[in-house]
Structure formats: structure tokens, C-alpha cells
Design an enzyme around this catalytic site. Sequence first.
Site, PDB file in Angstrom:
ATOM      1  N   ASP A   8      45.149  54.199  55.100  1.00  0.00           N
ATOM      2  CA  ASP A   8      45.731  54.806  54.080  1.00  0.00           C
ATOM      3  C   ASP A   8      44.745  55.524  53.290  1.00  0.00           C
ATOM      4  O   ASP A   8      43.652  54.995  54.111  1.00  0.00           O
ATOM      5  CB  ASP A   8      46.682  54.342  53.202  1.00  0.00           C
ATOM      6  CG  ASP A   8      46.364  53.215  52.155  1.00  0.00           C
ATOM      7  OD1 ASP A   8      44.852  52.570  52.089  1.00  0.00           O
ATOM      8  OD2 ASP A   8      47.348  52.502  51.519  1.00  0.00           O
ATOM      9  N   HIS A   9      44.979  55.489  52.460  1.00  0.00           N
ATOM     10  CA  HIS A   9      43.835  56.807  50.939  1.00  0.00           C
ATOM     11  C   HIS A   9      42.816  55.067  50.742  1.00  0.00           C
ATOM     12  O   HIS A   9      41.318  55.443  50.126  1.00  0.00           O
ATOM     13  CB  HIS A   9      44.290  57.122  49.762  1.00  0.00           C
ATOM     14  CG  HIS A   9      44.882  56.155  49.258  1.00  0.00           C
ATOM     15  ND1 HIS A   9      46.734  56.738  49.380  1.00  0.00           N
ATOM     16  CD2 HIS A   9      44.665  55.696  48.434  1.00  0.00           C
ATOM     17  CE1 HIS A   9      46.863  55.409  48.576  1.00  0.00           C
ATOM     18  NE2 HIS A   9      45.824  55.222  47.601  1.00  0.00           N
ATOM     19  N   CYS A  65      43.366  49.274  53.709  1.00  0.00           N
ATOM     20  CA  CYS A  65      44.387  49.673  52.735  1.00  0.00           C
ATOM     21  C   CYS A  65      43.405  48.860  52.407  1.00  0.00           C
ATOM     22  O   CYS A  65      42.375  48.738  51.780  1.00  0.00           O
ATOM     23  CB  CYS A  65      45.555  49.492  52.986  1.00  0.00           C
ATOM     24  SG  CYS A  65      46.410  48.215  52.600  1.00  0.00           S
ATOM     25  N   GLY A  66      44.103  49.416  50.294  1.00  0.00           N
ATOM     26  CA  GLY A  66      43.502  48.920  49.536  1.00  0.00           C
ATOM     27  C   GLY A  66      44.027  47.166  48.969  1.00  0.00           C
ATOM     28  O   GLY A  66      42.503  46.423  49.418  1.00  0.00           O
ATOM     29  N   GLY A  68      46.412  45.131  51.641  1.00  0.00           N
ATOM     30  CA  GLY A  68      46.346  44.649  53.509  1.00  0.00           C
ATOM     31  C   GLY A  68      47.855  44.107  53.151  1.00  0.00           C
ATOM     32  O   GLY A  68      48.050  43.594  54.934  1.00  0.00           O
ATOM     33  N   GLY A  70      50.902  45.752  51.867  1.00  0.00           N
ATOM     34  CA  GLY A  70      52.292  46.409  52.081  1.00  0.00           C
ATOM     35  C   GLY A  70      52.038  47.255  53.684  1.00  0.00           C
ATOM     36  O   GLY A  70      53.326  46.333  54.417  1.00  0.00           O
ATOM     37  N   HIS A  98      48.092  30.563  66.424  1.00  0.00           N
ATOM     38  CA  HIS A  98      48.734  30.367  66.352  1.00  0.00           C
ATOM     39  C   HIS A  98      50.823  30.956  66.676  1.00  0.00           C
ATOM     40  O   HIS A  98      51.856  30.504  66.791  1.00  0.00           O
ATOM     41  CB  HIS A  98      49.355  29.043  64.738  1.00  0.00           C
ATOM     42  CG  HIS A  98      48.282  27.799  64.892  1.00  0.00           C
ATOM     43  ND1 HIS A  98      49.143  27.199  63.986  1.00  0.00           N
ATOM     44  CD2 HIS A  98      47.702  27.656  65.507  1.00  0.00           C
ATOM     45  CE1 HIS A  98      47.555  26.446  64.199  1.00  0.00           C
ATOM     46  NE2 HIS A  98      47.483  26.948  65.566  1.00  0.00           N
ATOM     47  N   ARG A 109      39.771  46.645  48.618  1.00  0.00           N
ATOM     48  CA  ARG A 109      39.295  46.866  47.405  1.00  0.00           C
ATOM     49  C   ARG A 109      38.961  45.108  47.204  1.00  0.00           C
ATOM     50  O   ARG A 109      38.745  44.190  46.078  1.00  0.00           O
ATOM     51  CB  ARG A 109      40.443  46.961  46.536  1.00  0.00           C
ATOM     52  CG  ARG A 109      40.823  48.424  46.681  1.00  0.00           C
ATOM     53  CD  ARG A 109      41.726  49.000  45.605  1.00  0.00           C
ATOM     54  NE  ARG A 109      42.400  50.073  46.222  1.00  0.00           N
ATOM     55  CZ  ARG A 109      43.602  50.699  45.888  1.00  0.00           C
ATOM     56  NH1 ARG A 109      44.506  50.496  45.861  1.00  0.00           N
ATOM     57  NH2 ARG A 109      43.405  52.705  46.107  1.00  0.00           N
ATOM     58  N   ARG A 132      53.511  23.370  71.384  1.00  0.00           N
ATOM     59  CA  ARG A 132      54.398  24.172  69.736  1.00  0.00           C
ATOM     60  C   ARG A 132      54.101  24.751  69.210  1.00  0.00           C
ATOM     61  O   ARG A 132      54.897  25.684  68.326  1.00  0.00           O
ATOM     62  CB  ARG A 132      53.863  22.721  68.904  1.00  0.00           C
ATOM     63  CG  ARG A 132      52.334  22.826  68.229  1.00  0.00           C
ATOM     64  CD  ARG A 132      52.213  21.665  67.560  1.00  0.00           C
ATOM     65  NE  ARG A 132      51.424  21.699  66.427  1.00  0.00           N
ATOM     66  CZ  ARG A 132      50.018  21.381  67.322  1.00  0.00           C
ATOM     67  NH1 ARG A 132      49.711  21.151  68.451  1.00  0.00           N
ATOM     68  NH2 ARG A 132      48.966  21.840  66.281  1.00  0.00           N
ATOM     69  N   ARG A 136      57.560  27.288  68.587  1.00  0.00           N
ATOM     70  CA  ARG A 136      57.755  28.268  66.832  1.00  0.00           C
ATOM     71  C   ARG A 136      57.610  29.780  66.977  1.00  0.00           C
ATOM     72  O   ARG A 136      58.622  30.107  66.302  1.00  0.00           O
ATOM     73  CB  ARG A 136      56.368  27.969  65.979  1.00  0.00           C
ATOM     74  CG  ARG A 136      56.383  26.375  65.752  1.00  0.00           C
ATOM     75  CD  ARG A 136      55.578  25.832  64.813  1.00  0.00           C
ATOM     76  NE  ARG A 136      55.485  24.008  65.727  1.00  0.00           N
ATOM     77  CZ  ARG A 136      54.517  23.594  64.755  1.00  0.00           C
ATOM     78  NH1 ARG A 136      53.247  23.585  64.562  1.00  0.00           N
ATOM     79  NH2 ARG A 136      54.441  22.009  64.934  1.00  0.00           N
TER      80      ARG A 136
HETATM   81  C1  RB5 Z   1      47.398  52.026  47.113  1.00  0.00           C
HETATM   82  O1  RB5 Z   1      47.095  52.965  45.825  1.00  0.00           O
HETATM   83  C2  RB5 Z   1      47.798  50.774  47.490  1.00  0.00           C
HETATM   84  O2  RB5 Z   1      48.830  50.215  46.709  1.00  0.00           O
HETATM   85  C3  RB5 Z   1      47.948  50.116  49.569  1.00  0.00           C
HETATM   86  O3  RB5 Z   1      45.784  50.827  49.814  1.00  0.00           O
HETATM   87  C4  RB5 Z   1      47.677  48.925  49.381  1.00  0.00           C
HETATM   88  O4  RB5 Z   1      47.318  48.590  48.664  1.00  0.00           O
HETATM   89  C5  RB5 Z   1      48.970  48.438  49.843  1.00  0.00           C
HETATM   90  O5  RB5 Z   1      49.791  47.350  50.412  1.00  0.00           O
END
Ligand code: RB5
Length: 161
Positions: A8-9, A65-66, A68, A70, A98, A109, A132, A136
Site C-alpha cells: 500500500d502507500h 505497508c506502514g 505490517g 493490517g 513451525h 515505518r 509436532r 499443529r
Molecule cells: C496506512 O496508513 C497504514 O495504516 C497501513 O500501511 C498499515 O500500517 C496497516 O497495517
Amino acid sequence: MKIGIAADHGGQRLKASVVEHLKASGHTVFALGPETTPDDDYPLIVRPLADAIAHGDVERGIFFCGSGIGPAVAANKIAGVRAAMVENEWSARDGVEHVDVNLLTLGERVIGESLAKSIVDAYLGARPEGGRHERRRKQIEAIEPRPMTTADGSSRIRRDV
Ligand code: RB5
């Protein structure tokens, strides 16, 4: 290895750096997911990558992403996807050995480019262990919704009731 990537951005810079590293290491990289915009939404962007992993079109995935967080939460809704947000090499290796993690999510970020490349190397160099851990993983699969392929080949998720 066939690797699907998307971002994403918030992960564009890290993606560009790691993709160069992947190509230099001899991997085949497929860009999956739409073009990004400053206000794009990671659940929509990670979906094509997650579907490609679930269908076996790529062997592993990496999302940038920012944080990781979401996209890992979103992608784990897809049966057959085992996504994990990882910030160190040990967890990357352990996650594959595992849990057979097949989608790594990295936060631009949070981690720098050198660490991200080391994490990716650990992730791609690791292989799932049996015993194991396999037991799992089967227990995890038993909780998952089951994938259902429709006549047109598209993927649908069916929840057992
Ligand atoms: C986007 O601003 C941010 O929420 C997304 O990149 C990420 O960090 C979500 O997990």
C-alpha cells in the site's frame, strides 16, 4: 522461488528496495495488487496477493505497508493463507519452520531496508518442519473456513455452519 509482492502507500519505498534484492538473489517476482494512491486501503490491496497464494499461483508472498499488521489480519481471513507480521530474522525463520507462513508482512515505518532484506532472506530460506509442527498446522487448518472454487474459477470462502 515464485514470489508475489504487493504494497500500500505506506510500503512503497521498502517494496522497491526489497524487490531489487529479491531479483538480485534470483527469485521470480510477480507484482500483484492494484496501483497505489495516497489514500489506498490495504484490505483491498492484499486480497489479490492472498488469493494468488491460496490458489498456488505463487509459492510465497510479501506485503509492504506502514506497520505490517493490517494486511496480515485481512489476509488471514483467506483459507490457505498463513500471514505474519515479522520484525526480526528469528521470527521469520521460526514462522516458516513451525507455522508454514506463506505471506510475510513488513512495516516500512518500523524496520529499515537492511533488516527487511535479512528478514526476507530468512523467510525464503526456511522450510516447514514436520512432526509436532505438522500436527499443529493441521489443527489450524481444521479451524479455517474452507475455500470453494466456483465454475468460473474464482475463489469464494464458505464457512461451515
Ligand atoms: C496506512 O496508513 C497504514 O495504516 C497501513 O500501511 C498499515 O500500517 C496497516 O497495517
